[in-house]
Design an enzyme around this catalytic site. Structure first.
Site, PDB file in Angstrom:
ATOM      1  N   SER A  77      52.360  36.233  46.013  1.00  0.00           N
ATOM      2  CA  SER A  77      51.427  35.128  45.812  1.00  0.00           C
ATOM      3  C   SER A  77      51.992  34.116  44.821  1.00  0.00           C
ATOM      4  CB  SER A  77      50.125  35.712  45.252  1.00  0.00           C
ATOM      5  OG  SER A  77      49.328  34.686  44.707  1.00  0.00           O
ATOM      6  N   TYR A 113      45.622  41.653  38.854  1.00  0.00           N
ATOM      7  CA  TYR A 113      45.983  41.383  40.254  1.00  0.00           C
ATOM      8  C   TYR A 113      47.387  40.789  40.331  1.00  0.00           C
ATOM      9  CZ  TYR A 113      46.434  38.699  44.569  1.00  0.00           C
ATOM     10  OH  TYR A 113      46.927  38.160  45.729  1.00  0.00           O
ATOM     11  N   LYS A 151      51.320  42.089  41.889  1.00  0.00           N
ATOM     12  CA  LYS A 151      52.283  41.354  42.731  1.00  0.00           C
ATOM     13  C   LYS A 151      53.659  41.347  42.071  1.00  0.00           C
ATOM     14  CE  LYS A 151      49.463  40.291  46.032  1.00  0.00           C
ATOM     15  NZ  LYS A 151      49.503  41.179  47.209  1.00  0.00           N
TER      16      LYS A 151
HETATM   17  P1  NAD Z   1      42.014  40.674  52.899  1.00  0.00           P
HETATM   18  O1  NAD Z   1      41.232  41.404  51.866  1.00  0.00           O
HETATM   19  O2  NAD Z   1      41.279  39.915  53.937  1.00  0.00           O
HETATM   20  O3  NAD Z   1      43.031  41.678  53.625  1.00  0.00           O
HETATM   21  C1  NAD Z   1      43.582  42.795  52.969  1.00  0.00           C
HETATM   22  C2  NAD Z   1      43.319  44.007  53.847  1.00  0.00           C
HETATM   23  O4  NAD Z   1      43.881  45.160  53.245  1.00  0.00           O
HETATM   24  C3  NAD Z   1      41.820  44.283  54.033  1.00  0.00           C
HETATM   25  O5  NAD Z   1      41.547  44.355  55.424  1.00  0.00           O
HETATM   26  C4  NAD Z   1      41.590  45.611  53.322  1.00  0.00           C
HETATM   27  O6  NAD Z   1      40.598  46.373  53.966  1.00  0.00           O
HETATM   28  C5  NAD Z   1      42.978  46.248  53.422  1.00  0.00           C
HETATM   29  N1  NAD Z   1      43.286  47.232  52.354  1.00  0.00           N
HETATM   30  C6  NAD Z   1      43.150  47.069  51.010  1.00  0.00           C
HETATM   31  N2  NAD Z   1      43.558  48.170  50.377  1.00  0.00           N
HETATM   32  C7  NAD Z   1      43.973  49.049  51.332  1.00  0.00           C
HETATM   33  C8  NAD Z   1      44.512  50.366  51.296  1.00  0.00           C
HETATM   34  N3  NAD Z   1      44.695  51.026  50.153  1.00  0.00           N
HETATM   35  N4  NAD Z   1      44.823  50.957  52.472  1.00  0.00           N
HETATM   36  C9  NAD Z   1      44.637  50.334  53.645  1.00  0.00           C
HETATM   37  N5  NAD Z   1      44.134  49.082  53.738  1.00  0.00           N
HETATM   38  C10 NAD Z   1      43.802  48.458  52.592  1.00  0.00           C
HETATM   39  O7  NAD Z   1      43.034  39.708  52.109  1.00  0.00           O
HETATM   40  P2  NAD Z   1      43.974  38.546  52.677  1.00  0.00           P
HETATM   41  O8  NAD Z   1      43.469  37.265  52.143  1.00  0.00           O
HETATM   42  O9  NAD Z   1      44.199  38.713  54.126  1.00  0.00           O
HETATM   43  O10 NAD Z   1      45.300  38.892  51.871  1.00  0.00           O
HETATM   44  C11 NAD Z   1      46.332  39.683  52.416  1.00  0.00           C
HETATM   45  C12 NAD Z   1      47.424  39.880  51.372  1.00  0.00           C
HETATM   46  O11 NAD Z   1      47.888  38.586  50.947  1.00  0.00           O
HETATM   47  C13 NAD Z   1      46.949  40.573  50.100  1.00  0.00           C
HETATM   48  O12 NAD Z   1      47.995  41.425  49.642  1.00  0.00           O
HETATM   49  C14 NAD Z   1      46.725  39.437  49.130  1.00  0.00           C
HETATM   50  O13 NAD Z   1      46.887  39.843  47.795  1.00  0.00           O
HETATM   51  C15 NAD Z   1      47.824  38.469  49.544  1.00  0.00           C
HETATM   52  N6  NAD Z   1      47.522  37.072  49.189  1.00  0.00           N
HETATM   53  C16 NAD Z   1      46.344  36.499  49.592  1.00  0.00           C
HETATM   54  C17 NAD Z   1      46.045  35.195  49.228  1.00  0.00           C
HETATM   55  C18 NAD Z   1      44.732  34.557  49.613  1.00  0.00           C
HETATM   56  O14 NAD Z   1      44.342  33.556  48.987  1.00  0.00           O
HETATM   57  N7  NAD Z   1      44.025  35.033  50.625  1.00  0.00           N
HETATM   58  C19 NAD Z   1      46.971  34.468  48.461  1.00  0.00           C
HETATM   59  C20 NAD Z   1      48.165  35.070  48.084  1.00  0.00           C
HETATM   60  C21 NAD Z   1      48.433  36.386  48.463  1.00  0.00           C
END
Ligand code: NAD
Ligand code: UDP
Length: 349
Positions: free
Chosen positions: A129, A153, A157
């Site tokens: 991120s 958080y 990362k």
């Molecule tokens: P999201 O919460 O919609 O998706 C993450 C998924 O991971 C969820 O479906 C959740 O159920 C699953 N999950 C969490 N812990 C788990 C575990 N221990 N075992 C199995 N499944 C698990 O989030 P997103 O927005 O799709 O983000 C996806 C990734 O991108 C994350 O790692 C997040 O940190 C990163 N990210 C997101 C953003 C944002 O703004 N959305 C920005 C930068 C980075």
């Protein structure tokens, strides 16, 4: 032969859009998700949207920390690569419950890496991120900028980036791409999949969307005294379908012999203020978004946007969509699914 890709967190917001692009690109895809922050309805919709390619998708409701379950999945399929989205991502919650974040994000990732290694699958794309740039002194942010973490958080990362570099150093068979996302927004143009946060949204656009469908009365704007075009914070918003395509580009890059552990920004290179984003959304939706001006949110940076040069040059990837399309598609999703994948009864917040 079609490649087999394991997608952790594939039921979530970015994961579901990426799984769809993978299927349409001819990949066989296995999703592992514990549904902690998502719904299996997203998986069903992705299958439908993928048409004849939908048969190439399988789903396991498994927590990454459940190593025996993960082992079983790896023993049934030989994966060419893993795209690792699974993790908890709410900044405020990570401050209140750091151990939950370290346990879920770090232990989950270590379990995954161990099982991958044991099964000889050493190709990984990881969701990092722009939060790792902290409060950048200048913009655009290049991949060489100094890194810092403002909260647990962000620290997960940073730690996972370091862990990935270490395993590559210890074993050069590992090929790893760390993708630093800027601010993903929007939804698939069909309006059938999109972001569906549980509880009160932390991020700007999911909140705006809920105001537009009358689930919340007004948007609180966190700070209008920044040194920006209109005083509100500036970010690099990127259409989630562009972001999903960035993962396909990263997968292709993994077949380069020379790749080791490499990091790429995925952003548009353009900064947009909160008020500019709200105005674009109002235009796309025809809805007025009432605003309440408030003080700065603790920990927020003033201006963050990406340098996109490295991704353009080395991944051959560039974002295609602007904020008009992001808002149009976000509204299309919101108006078709005002309660996300749930219903007013299942969404109490
Ligand atoms: P999201 O919460 O919609 O998706 C993450 C998924 O991971 C969820 O479906 C959740 O159920 C699953 N999950 C969490 N812990 C788990 C575990 N221990 N075992 C199995 N499944 C698990 O989030 P997103 O927005 O799709 O983000 C996806 C990734 O991108 C994350 O790692 C997040 O940190 C990163 N990210 C997101 C953003 C944002 O703004 N959305 C920005 C930068 C980075
Ligand atoms: N923001 C806001 N009200 C909200 C949520 C966010 O004014 O309810 C602002 C926030 O201060 C920042 C921008 O919108 O300037 C993007 O915030 P978000 O949390 O979506 O992304 P991040 O700050 O993590 O990049």
């Amino acid at each position: 032969m079609a490649k087999n890709i394991l997608v952790t967190g594939g039921a979530g917001y970015i994961g579901s859009h990426t799984v769809l692009q993978l299927l349409l690109g001819g990949y066989r895809t296995v999703v592992v998700d514990n549904l902690d922050n998502s719904s299996d309805i997203s998986i069903k919709r992705v299958k439908e949207l993928a048409g004849e390619f939908g048969n190439n998708l399988s789903f396991y409701q498994v927590d990454l920390r459940d190593k025996p379950a993960l082992e079983k999945i790896f023993s049934e399929t030989k994966f060419d690569a893993v795209i690792h989205f699974a993790g908890l991502k709410a900044v405020g919650e990570s401050v209140e419950k750091p151990l939950l974040y370290y346990d879920n994000n770090l232990i989950g990732t270590i379990a995954l890496l161990e099982v991958m290694s044991a099964h000889g699958c050493k190709n990984l794309v990881f969701s990092s991120s722009a939060t790792v740039y902290g409060w950048p002194k200048v913009v655009p942010c290049t991949e060489e900028f100094p890194l810092c973490a403002a909260n647990p958080y962000g620290r997960t990362k940073l730690f996972i980036e370091e862990i990935c570099c270490d395993i590559h150093r210890s074993d050069s068979e590992w090929k790893i791409i760390l993708l630093r996302y800027f601010n993903p927004v929007g939804a698939h143009p069909s309006g059938h999949i999109g972001e569906d946060p549980r509880g009160i949204p932390n991020n700007l656009m999911p909140f705006v969307q809920q105001v537009a469908v009358a689930r919340r009365p007004a948007l609180t704007v966190f700070g209008n005294d920044y040194n920006t075009v209109d005083g509100t914070g500036v970010r690099d918003y990127i259409h989630v379908v562009d972001l999903a395509d960035g993962h396909i580009a990263a997968l292709r890059k993994l077949s380069d012999r020379s790749i080791g552990c490499e990091v790429y920004n995925l952003g548009t290179g353009k900064g947009t203020s909160v008020l500019e984003m709200v105005s674009a959304f109002e235009k796309a939706s025809g809805k007025k978004i009432p605003l309440v001006m408030a003080g700065r949110r603790p920990g927020d940076a003033e201006i963050v946007y990406a340098s996109t040069e490295k991704a353009e040059r080395e991944l051959n990837w560039k974002s295609k969509y602007g904020i008009e399309e992001m808002c149009r598609d976000q509204w299309n999703w919101a108006s078709k699914n005002p309660y996300g994948y749930g219903s007013p009864e299942t969404n109490h917040s």
